[in-house]
Design a protein around this motif. Structure first.
Motif, short mmCIF file in Angstrom:
data_model
loop_
_atom_site.label_atom_id
_atom_site.label_comp_id
_atom_site.label_asym_id
_atom_site.label_seq_id
_atom_site.Cartn_x
_atom_site.Cartn_y
_atom_site.Cartn_z
N VAL A 161 0.80 -1.23 0.00
CA VAL A 161 0.00 0.00 0.00
C VAL A 161 0.83 1.28 0.00
O VAL A 161 0.33 2.34 -0.36
N LEU A 162 2.11 1.19 0.42
CA LEU A 162 2.91 2.42 0.49
C LEU A 162 4.39 2.09 0.40
O LEU A 162 4.84 1.13 1.02
N THR A 293 -6.11 0.51 3.85
CA THR A 293 -5.60 0.48 2.47
C THR A 293 -5.80 1.83 1.79
O THR A 293 -4.88 2.37 1.15
N ARG A 297 -2.63 4.36 0.78
CA ARG A 297 -2.43 4.67 -0.63
C ARG A 297 -2.57 6.16 -0.90
O ARG A 297 -1.89 6.71 -1.77
N GLU A 298 -3.45 6.83 -0.15
CA GLU A 298 -3.57 8.28 -0.28
C GLU A 298 -2.28 8.96 0.15
O GLU A 298 -1.80 9.89 -0.52
N ASP A 300 0.70 7.58 0.14
CA ASP A 300 1.70 7.21 -0.87
C ASP A 300 1.64 8.16 -2.06
O ASP A 300 2.67 8.65 -2.53
N ARG A 301 0.43 8.46 -2.53
CA ARG A 301 0.29 9.40 -3.66
C ARG A 301 0.76 10.79 -3.26
O ARG A 301 1.42 11.49 -4.06
#
Length: 308
Positions: A161-162, A293, A297-298, A300-301
């Motif tokens: 996820v990251l 998750t 992922r947010e 990570d972006r």
């Protein structure tokens, strides 16, 4: 005011072509259906059906109303399903595993998400280090967790996820003018966290392997348990440290004053993943897994955008 019952009777009449057939489909008496359509026509001040023989023919007004009536009933049905999912499924206790610094990535936001959206769920967040959390998962003490890879267990479902970058942190700007090499790490006065997990911690292992390639061991001057203490010691100029960019991002204004950071050369990364044992997750655990998750992922972006 238009009612959902009127719209339901209208759509059944439109579909079946007569009040009698619509009444049979809905389980009502024929006069009840015709009365509801008559009331709807009064509300709209228009004619919706014309009699042709024994059947009914929809007018242009009826054709214009049809998609809106269908959308209104569909929206109400979806609202009912959403409420039912909270009422019927999302209860119980979730024991979710986290590594210690996960609080800088998501912990408070995760708890807020769960409590706000699913008040029937009780949450226990457990763990200090990824190695410890993985052992709890293997023994069935946890249903799911977010930990650092690798996970060498074929019985686990692993969802990355990251991806985060390890950086060098110091209060001395002169030490941050260039990328930090393994030789620099070998010579530096370091304070490192996770003292109790030095043999199994994935970050320690990456650092040790990189430094050992220079012919020197990784020998921190100071060892502590938590990242905040390591950063406070670095802020006082007593030693330098390393941490993840996500931790610095999460600390924001709470990062001790005077600290700066520089990347490593070669760069070092850690990939974090949501992990759970094979098999069906409980509904409550699935909710937490999905929220974790999405949150990770947010982040990570967001971090990729800062370096993009």
């Amino acid at each position: 005011m238009l009612s959902l019952h009127q719209l339901r009777c209208f759509l059944a009449t439109l579909e079946h072509g007569s009040f009698t057939a619509a009444a049979g489909a809905l389980g009502y008496a024929q006069p009840s259906i015709s009365e509801q359509v008559r009331l709807l026509e009064q509300q709209l001040d228009t004619t919706l059906f014309r009699r042709v023989g024994r059947g009914l023919v929809p007018t242009e007004a009826a054709r214009a109303l049809q998609p809106h009536a269908s959308a209104a009933l569909a929206a109400v049905a979806e609202a009912g399903r959403a409420v039912a999912s909270v009422r019927e499924l999302l209860t119980g206790t979730v024991r979710f595993g986290l590594f210690r610094t996960a609080r800088f990535y998501l912990t408070a936001d995760l708890v807020a998400d769960v409590l706000q959206r699913h008040p029937g769920v009780r949450v226990e967040l457990v763990g200090q280090n990824s190695a410890e959390v993985l052992e709890h998962l293997r023994k069935g003490r946890l249903e799911a967790a977010v930990i650092a890879l690798p996970v060498e267990d074929e019985n686990m479902v692993v969802t990355p996820v990251l991806r985060d970058e390890l950086v060098y942190v110091s209060a001395d700007p002169a030490r941050l003018h260039a990328r930090i090499t393994p030789s620099d790490l070998a010579a530096a006065q370091l304070v490192l966290p996770d003292a109790s997990w030095r043999e199994t911690d994935t970050t320690r292992r990456q650092l040790a392997q990189a430094v050992q390639r220079t012919g020197h061991p990784l020998r921190p001057r100071i060892e502590v348990e938590d990242t905040e203490t390591a950063l406070e010691i670095a802020a006082r100029g007593l030693a330098d440290t390393v941490t993840w960019r996500g931790v610095l991002h999460g600390l924001g204004d709470r990062l001790p004053a005077g600290l700066g950071w520089a990347p490593l050369r070669p760069a070092m990364y850690e990939t974090f993943a949501v992990v759970h044992r094979e098999g069906e997750l409980s509904p409550a655990s699935r909710v937490v897994v999905d929220l974790v998750t999405a949150r990770m992922r947010e982040l990570d972006r967001a971090m990729r955008a800062r370096t993009g």
